[in-house]
Write a protein that holds these residues in place. Structure first.
Motif, PDB file in Angstrom:
ATOM      1  N   TRP A   1      -3.994  -0.993   9.998  1.00 58.83           N
ATOM      2  CA  TRP A   1      -3.132  -0.423   8.974  1.00 58.83           C
ATOM      3  C   TRP A   1      -1.808  -1.137   8.934  1.00 58.83           C
ATOM      4  O   TRP A   1      -1.233  -1.438   9.962  1.00 58.83           O
ATOM      5  CB  TRP A   1      -2.883   1.067   9.246  1.00 58.83           C
ATOM      6  N   GLY A   2      -1.343  -1.418   7.764  1.00 61.94           N
ATOM      7  CA  GLY A   2      -0.006  -1.976   7.611  1.00 61.94           C
ATOM      8  C   GLY A   2       0.944  -0.812   7.463  1.00 61.94           C
ATOM      9  O   GLY A   2       0.660   0.301   7.891  1.00 61.94           O
ATOM     10  N   ASN A   3       2.113  -1.046   6.838  1.00 58.37           N
ATOM     11  CA  ASN A   3       2.967   0.105   6.612  1.00 58.37           C
ATOM     12  C   ASN A   3       3.240   0.345   5.131  1.00 58.37           C
ATOM     13  O   ASN A   3       4.356   0.454   4.698  1.00 58.37           O
ATOM     14  CB  ASN A   3       4.259   0.022   7.408  1.00 58.37           C
ATOM     15  N   GLY A   4       2.185   0.374   4.384  1.00 58.57           N
ATOM     16  CA  GLY A   4       2.300   0.676   2.955  1.00 58.57           C
ATOM     17  C   GLY A   4       2.662   2.129   2.785  1.00 58.57           C
ATOM     18  O   GLY A   4       2.564   2.932   3.699  1.00 58.57           O
ATOM     19  N   SER A   5       3.141   2.484   1.633  1.00 57.07           N
ATOM     20  CA  SER A   5       3.557   3.865   1.440  1.00 57.07           C
ATOM     21  C   SER A   5       2.755   4.545   0.334  1.00 57.07           C
ATOM     22  O   SER A   5       3.142   5.579  -0.158  1.00 57.07           O
ATOM     23  CB  SER A   5       5.046   3.913   1.100  1.00 57.07           C
ATOM     24  N   GLU A   6       1.651   3.941  -0.056  1.00 55.96           N
ATOM     25  CA  GLU A   6       0.858   4.566  -1.101  1.00 55.96           C
ATOM     26  C   GLU A   6       0.109   5.786  -0.568  1.00 55.96           C
ATOM     27  O   GLU A   6       0.039   6.020   0.626  1.00 55.96           O
ATOM     28  CB  GLU A   6      -0.172   3.586  -1.667  1.00 55.96           C
ATOM     29  N   ALA A   7      -0.425   6.544  -1.480  1.00 57.16           N
ATOM     30  CA  ALA A   7      -1.179   7.718  -1.068  1.00 57.16           C
ATOM     31  C   ALA A   7      -2.649   7.354  -0.896  1.00 57.16           C
ATOM     32  O   ALA A   7      -3.143   6.447  -1.533  1.00 57.16           O
ATOM     33  CB  ALA A   7      -1.040   8.801  -2.123  1.00 57.16           C
ATOM     34  N   TYR A   8      -3.291   8.062  -0.001  1.00 54.90           N
ATOM     35  CA  TYR A   8      -4.706   7.825   0.233  1.00 54.90           C
ATOM     36  C   TYR A   8      -5.457   9.092  -0.061  1.00 54.90           C
ATOM     37  O   TYR A   8      -4.904  10.185   0.005  1.00 54.90           O
ATOM     38  CB  TYR A   8      -4.937   7.416   1.691  1.00 54.90           C
ATOM     39  N   VAL A   9      -6.731   8.911  -0.367  1.00 49.99           N
ATOM     40  CA  VAL A   9      -7.522  10.089  -0.677  1.00 49.99           C
ATOM     41  C   VAL A   9      -8.358  10.465   0.537  1.00 49.99           C
ATOM     42  O   VAL A   9      -9.005   9.604   1.131  1.00 49.99           O
ATOM     43  CB  VAL A   9      -8.444   9.827  -1.875  1.00 49.99           C
ATOM     44  N   ALA A  10      -8.283  11.724   0.905  1.00 49.43           N
ATOM     45  CA  ALA A  10      -9.119  12.206   2.001  1.00 49.43           C
ATOM     46  C   ALA A  10      -9.901  13.418   1.506  1.00 49.43           C
ATOM     47  O   ALA A  10      -9.433  14.153   0.632  1.00 49.43           O
ATOM     48  CB  ALA A  10      -8.262  12.594   3.193  1.00 49.43           C
ATOM     49  N   GLU A  11     -11.062  13.583   2.069  1.00 50.74           N
ATOM     50  CA  GLU A  11     -11.835  14.759   1.671  1.00 50.74           C
ATOM     51  C   GLU A  11     -11.977  15.676   2.879  1.00 50.74           C
ATOM     52  O   GLU A  11     -12.383  15.234   3.956  1.00 50.74           O
ATOM     53  CB  GLU A  11     -13.213  14.344   1.162  1.00 50.74           C
ATOM     54  N   ILE A  12     -11.587  16.927   2.695  1.00 49.62           N
ATOM     55  CA  ILE A  12     -11.754  17.874   3.812  1.00 49.62           C
ATOM     56  C   ILE A  12     -12.610  19.051   3.369  1.00 49.62           C
ATOM     57  O   ILE A  12     -12.644  19.411   2.182  1.00 49.62           O
ATOM     58  CB  ILE A  12     -10.404  18.402   4.358  1.00 49.62           C
ATOM     59  N   GLN A  13     -13.307  19.593   4.330  1.00 53.96           N
ATOM     60  CA  GLN A  13     -14.122  20.755   4.024  1.00 53.96           C
ATOM     61  C   GLN A  13     -13.693  21.909   4.927  1.00 53.96           C
ATOM     62  O   GLN A  13     -13.337  21.701   6.092  1.00 53.96           O
ATOM     63  CB  GLN A  13     -15.597  20.444   4.251  1.00 53.96           C
TER      64      GLN A  13
END
Ligand code: MN
Length: 736
Positions: free
Chosen positions: A652-664
């Motif tokens: 991982w770098g240090n970007g500041s974008e958002a990531y998508v995660a899926e939780i149940q």
């Protein structure tokens, strides 16, 4: 030899001094006496034939003389001054103009070609006759192309089809256009050419019989109406038939109008009378009638066209026009040259009046092309639009006031708006066709009444319009608007950066201007205006911190704390920061490095949705970059088993974008469960991408969220908070 030229002059030209022509001829004979054509014949044959073609077009004395002398300056010892002294400066200018065009080497490179076209346009804008001589020169060279090598033949033929034939078409000189096309066709595609010629001649007798019967019938009916007319069946040209077959994917038998019947009459009123008679004799095919008399083509062509069903149910095209219009149809701009010269003929009828104005329209086209050329910096783009513009078919639409506007076919209301006025285009928000609102990418059809809806404020064009507009005018205007708009944006951004930097170093930018003087500042930075300086900062070609340091230096007269070294570091940093931004944009690389590289295309796998902080691995896909999986992803493990060599280390770098995660979430199916979960998400500023919930066995609920998170700790806290909710049994990230 010379007698052929003299006869042609007698037949088509007025006020030509034969002694003058004779002198030009003898001068050319002497100048070229050592030269031979590729055919082995004396060179003089070529200029003489060129002069004949010009005489057939009815050109003036100086142009015909220049035709005879057109290769003298280039190929012989005589100069511009010699020609001026022996003849006059007009002849010398024409010869020199052609010579300059002759020096153009037509390479395949678009850039070269664009430059050549520019030269031709400039020459035309100066004196259209230069191009008429050039076209005649090319025509005779094409007629004698058989003496050239095959390679040369193909080259010349291609260039003729690409540039010279379309140019002749644009200038309305269809006689030269057709001959150039058929000659070029023969050398470009000899097999197709000779096959077509054979096929056509096979059916010629049959077709000629058919046409003869129709001509007889027409004569009879027209005589009854007291109309004297010339009627003939004109076989269409090979190249135009070939193009039709290729473009419309038809066989020769399927092209019905191999022959067109042409009726020439004395005046416009007779044209329409004849049309009426023709339509009572033969049934017209709906949608095939075209009135180019009321609406002349941009190359000045005027005629009535209709396709009708003749005997045996075979359809054919009929063209009706006056003798005057016919002359224009064959010789285009050349036929109108004499009007500019102020020479009148006895044959002049009132009919010529409306067409006369088109001479200027024609030159307007040349000027317009030159303007576009100036505004279009990319030569490929210019050549593309130039070729389209030469070939293009038109539609004719009306303004609500009944003014005719002609546009390229498939033009949209946006094209229409820009044709009316740049400002109308920039303020265009909608279009109306025949009173009904249409989308802005609507394809206009001939005869429609078009209205443009504009907004009160100039909100500017939509970049998407570039995909649908057809005219060069609209394209260029839209692009230049964006160029300008971008500039304004850059000015204000650059200004902001500079002022901030000044403040950071303890100054006020206005102070600098006052103390040092604007002129000095501009000069030191080699820019013309303060705006340019701001733009230069905004786009990164000037570093704000260096700029301010330097200004400080000039003001205090001593070197600032910034050494050259730190300044250099500054620039480097700035550049690499910009480069990183650019790269990130291009590759959508949200901060993952692949073995230390940042500019590799990565994609986040949909199966496990990794987020920053997750242990990840990269898998080199075939052609779609590196796909990123969580280390515990089952898919990833299968991939490793399949082909372990494709796995690469990623971090991982240090970007500041958002990531998508899926939780149940597994929980008791209790009231208000969802509201409680949503509240937690909201309190943590988490965007929800999608959500689904289902109840199993009536009392257990499974809720699945796709959420946008910043990194793994964000996700951890979120999951922990949800777990604390009443009735929640499990919270986990989905893997597949
Ligand atoms: Mn020549």
């Amino acid at each position: 030899m010379l007698s052929k030229l003299m006869e042609t002059i007698d037949k088509y030209c007025y006020n030509v001094d034969k002694d003058f022509i004779n002198k030009a001829y003898n001068f050319a004979v002497d100048a070229h006496k050592k030269q031979k054509r590729e055919s082995g014949e004396p060179y003089i044959i070529h200029p003489e034939e060129v002069a004949c073609i010009l005489a057939e077009m009815g050109m003036d004395q100086n142009t015909i003389a220049a035709g005879l002398l057109h290769d003298v300056i280039e190929d012989t010892e005589y100069s511009y001054e010699d020609v001026t002294r022996e003849f006059n400066s007009e002849v010398a200018d024409l010869v020199e103009g052609v010579t300059k065009l002759g020096k153009i080497s037509y390479k395949t490179k678009e850039e070269q070609q664009a430059d050549n076209v520019r030269k031709m346009l400039l020459a035309m804008a100066k004196d259209i006759r230069v191009i008429l001589i050039k076209l005649s020169d090319r025509l005779h060279n094409m007629r004698t192309l058989r003496y050239m090598s095959v390679k040369k033949q193909k080259e010349k033929a291609k260039e003729t089809l690409d540039i010279f034939a379309p140019l002749a078409h644009r200038l309305g000189i269809s006689k030269i256009k057709w001959e150039l096309e058929d000659l070029a066709f023969r050398y470009m595609k000899p097999n197709e050419y000779y096959e077509l010629v054979d096929d056509i001649s096979e059916k010629r007798v049959e077709r000629e019989e058919y046409i003869k019967d129709i001509v007889v019938d027409l004569h009879k009916n027209l005589e009854e109406a007291n109309i004297l007319a010339d009627i003939d069946g004109r076989p269409k040209h090979f190249y135009s038939i070939y193009r039709k077959m290729v473009n419309k994917n038809k066989t020769l038998d399927q092209i019905f109008d191999l022959t067109a019947i042409r009726i020439l009459v004395n005046d416009i009123r007779e044209c329409y009378t004849v049309l009426g008679i023709v339509h009572t004799m033969y049934k017209p095919i709906p949608g095939r009638f075209k009135d180019y008399i009321a609406m002349p083509k941009p190359n000045m062509y005027q005629s009535l066209h209709s396709t009708v069903i003749g005997p045996q149910g075979k359809s054919f095209e009929i063209q009706i026009r006056t003798y005057e219009m016919h002359k224009t149809a064959e010789y285009g701009i050349a036929a109108h040259w004499k009007y500019k010269e102020g020479i009148t003929e006895e044959a002049d009828s009132k009919d010529s009046e409306p067409v006369k104005a088109d001479f200027n329209t024609k030159l307007t086209w040349v000027r317009e092309m030159l303007d576009w050329q100036k505004e279009t910096t990319n030569p490929e783009e210019f050549m593309e639009s130039f070729k389209i513009d030469l070939f293009e078919d038109e539609v004719f639409v009306f303004t609500p006031n009944g003014k005719v506007i002609n546009l390229p076919s498939e033009a949209t209301p946006v094209d229409f708006a820009y044709k009316i006025h740049t400002d109308i285009g920039n303020r265009c928000i909608g279009g109306k066709v025949n009173g009904k609102i249409v989308p802005l990418d609507y394809k206009l059809k001939t005869g429609e009444i078009v209205e443009v809806l504009t907004s009160g404020i100039t909100k500017g064009p939509n970049i998407q319009w570039l995909n649908s507009v057809k005219s060069n005018q609209a394209k260029v205007k839209i692009k230049s608007w964006f160029k300008k708009a971008k500039r304004e944006e850059n000015i204000s951004r650059g200004k902001e950066v500079v002022e901030k930097e000044a403040k950071k170093q303890g100054y006020n930018f206005a102070e600098f201007i006052k103390e040092i003087g604007l002129d000095q500042i501009l000069k030191k930075n080699s820019v013309n205006s303060l705006e340019d300086l701001y733009v230069s900062v905004a786009i990164g070609s000037t570093s704000a911190s260096i700029l301010v340091s330097k200004l400080k230096e000039s003001m205090t007269g001593k070197s600032s704390v910034d050494t050259d070294e730190t300044a250099l570091k500054d620039i480097k940093e700035h550049i690499s920061k910009e480069a990183r931004k650019e790269k990130a944009k291009k590759t959508y690389n949200p901060g993952v490095t692949v073995k230390g590289e940042t500019d590799i295309l990565v994609r986040f796998s949909k199966c496990c949705n990794p987020v920053p902080g997750d242990d990840i691995i990269g898998y080199i896909t075939k052609g779609r970059g590196v796909s990123i999986h969580r280390k515990d992803c089952e898919n990833a493990n299968n991939l490793i088993k399949q082909d372990g060599r494709r796995i690469v280390e990623v971090a991982w770098g240090n970007g500041s974008e958002a990531y998508v995660a899926e939780i149940q979430i597994k929980a008791d199916d209790r009231p208000k469960l969802l509201t409680d979960i949503m509240e937690i998400l909201n309190s943590m500023d988490t965007n929800i991408q999608s959500m689904s919930a289902k109840a199993v066995k009536g009392d257990i609920a499974f809720v699945t969220f796709k959420i946008k998170i910043v990194d793994i700790s964000h996700l951890d806290i979120l999951m922990r908070n949800i777990k604390k909710l009443r009735g929640v049994m499990e919270v986990y990230r989905t893997k597949n």
